[in-house]
Scaffold this active site. Structure first.
Site, PDB file in Angstrom:
ATOM      1  N   HIS A 159       2.295   8.743   7.533  1.00  0.00           N
ATOM      2  CA  HIS A 159       3.662   8.218   7.525  1.00  0.00           C
ATOM      3  C   HIS A 159       4.754   9.301   7.369  1.00  0.00           C
ATOM      4  CE1 HIS A 159       1.985   4.147   6.856  1.00  0.00           C
ATOM      5  NE2 HIS A 159       1.281   4.653   5.860  1.00  0.00           N
TER       6      HIS A 159
HETATM    7  O1  RIB Z   1       4.375   2.586   3.300  1.00  0.00           O
HETATM    8  C1  RIB Z   1       4.154   3.968   3.411  1.00  0.00           C
HETATM    9  C2  RIB Z   1       4.983   4.717   2.414  1.00  0.00           C
HETATM   10  O2  RIB Z   1       4.621   4.329   1.102  1.00  0.00           O
HETATM   11  C3  RIB Z   1       4.753   6.244   2.465  1.00  0.00           C
HETATM   12  O3  RIB Z   1       5.937   6.891   2.103  1.00  0.00           O
HETATM   13  C4  RIB Z   1       3.709   6.466   1.414  1.00  0.00           C
HETATM   14  O4  RIB Z   1       3.775   7.769   0.825  1.00  0.00           O
HETATM   15  C5  RIB Z   1       4.109   5.448   0.383  1.00  0.00           C
HETATM   16  O5  RIB Z   1       5.149   6.010  -0.411  1.00  0.00           O
END
Ligand code: RIB
Ligand code: CA
Length: 313
Positions: A243
């Site tokens: 992500h």
């Molecule tokens: O949903 C994904 C996010 O949530 C990313 O930033 C991961 O690190 C968590 O913080």
């Protein structure tokens, strides 16, 4: 073009860690002014410790790290150890940090930096819940006009939620903070699950990280190998979404990504849909477009960039 001055606001987490490393490996495009930590994946004490671990791994004990808010604005903190492990950085064994932590609170640092730097020259890169950013905007409304842009990871629309059927973790953890940020009329680019779920790790991509053959490459391979176990089981996909580095990759090579400027509102009342990013993708309302909502990525180009840059550290 001069490097972009950025502040990374983060809740490390393995994917946050890779994003920080990508920023540190890209001085041509990025001048990392500082890192601010927030409670999210794991409690604040651990996210702050983990930010220090990552900077030391990169040999960057000079990076200024500021600890921030330890809970959401109005709601109890709900962490994600089931995804990231108890430490938040499970998957790689790294020494406890010895580099200093700054005395200034993260929110004060964000405000002071935005007031010090020329208007429109600092980009904020939130990778976790938006508590620090919203608190800074509330405490110092004058900074909104001084922020160049916000490029954040959070939200979901066509991909739906990962924490609830309708909400993504960062936004859901502090939906009241997200409402403030999305309502601040700041140039906003959003990396939702719609795009990050197209940036999946794989055995080949993880092997490319390991083949770097450095402590950084080994750590990244270990982290991705650890946190993907959860997503592979949940989604039955060949790998896990990486992500947060999407935010930094966008600053470096925006052409890898595409999206649409739409209106995005945050649900803060409904218990069923709390934290949903309601994106008016088809323009069926008269609500003002307030965010570039990214939906597509050249996934191989993204991983090639990551591998090439991480090999520099
Ligand atoms: O949903 C994904 C996010 O949530 C990313 O930033 C991961 O690190 C968590 O913080
Ligand atoms: Ca994160």
């Amino acid at each position: 073009m001069a490097p972009q001055k950025i502040i990374i606001d983060t809740d490390p987490g393995q994917d946050d860690a890779v994003a920080i490393l990508l920023a540190l490996a890209s001085p041509e495009e990025i001048e990392l002014l500082g890192i601010t930590t927030v409670a999210g994946n794991v409690p604040l004490e651990l996210t702050t410790k983990n930010a220090r671990i990552v900077c030391e791994l990169a040999g960057r004990r000079d990076i200024a790290i500021y600890s921030g808010c330890d809970r959401p604005l109005k709601r109890p903190l709900q962490t994600a150890e089931h995804v990231h492990g108890k430490s938040g950085l499970d998957g790689a064994e790294l020494p406890d940090p010895t580099m200093p932590l700054q005395d200034t609170h993260a929110v004060d640092y964000i405000i002071h930096t935005l007031r010090r730097e020329p208007p429109g020259t600092v980009t904020l890169c939130p990778l976790g819940p938006l508590t620090n950013i919203a608190t800074a905007l509330t405490r110092a409304p004058d900074i909104a006009g001084r922020i160049a842009r916000i490029v954040l990871m959070g939200g979901a629309y066509f991909e739906v939620g990962n924490r609830t059927p309708t909400a993504e973790f960062n936004i859901l953890t502090d939906p009241d903070a997200a409402k403030i940020v999305f309502g601040a009329a700041i140039d906003l680019t959003v990396m939702p699950l719609d795009v990050t779920h197209k940036a999946l790790t794989s055995p080949e991509r993880n092997a490319a990280f390991a083949a770097i053959g450095t402590p950084v490459g080994n750590a990244v391979a270990g982290w991705t190998g650890f946190f993907e176990r959860y997503d592979i089981t949940k989604y039955g996909s060949p790998g896990a979404p990486l992500h947060d580095p999407c935010v930094i990759a966008y600053l470096i090579r925006p052409e890898l990504f595409s999206g649409r400027k739409v209106n995005v509102e945050i649900e803060t009342e409904s218990e069923l849909c709390l934290g949903m990013t309601v994106a008016d993708w088809w323009g069926v309302t008269d609500r003002t477009p307030n965010a570039l909502f990214i939906g597509e990525v050249d996934a191989q180009g993204y991983f090639d960039l990551l591998t090439e840059r991480l090999a520099r550290l």
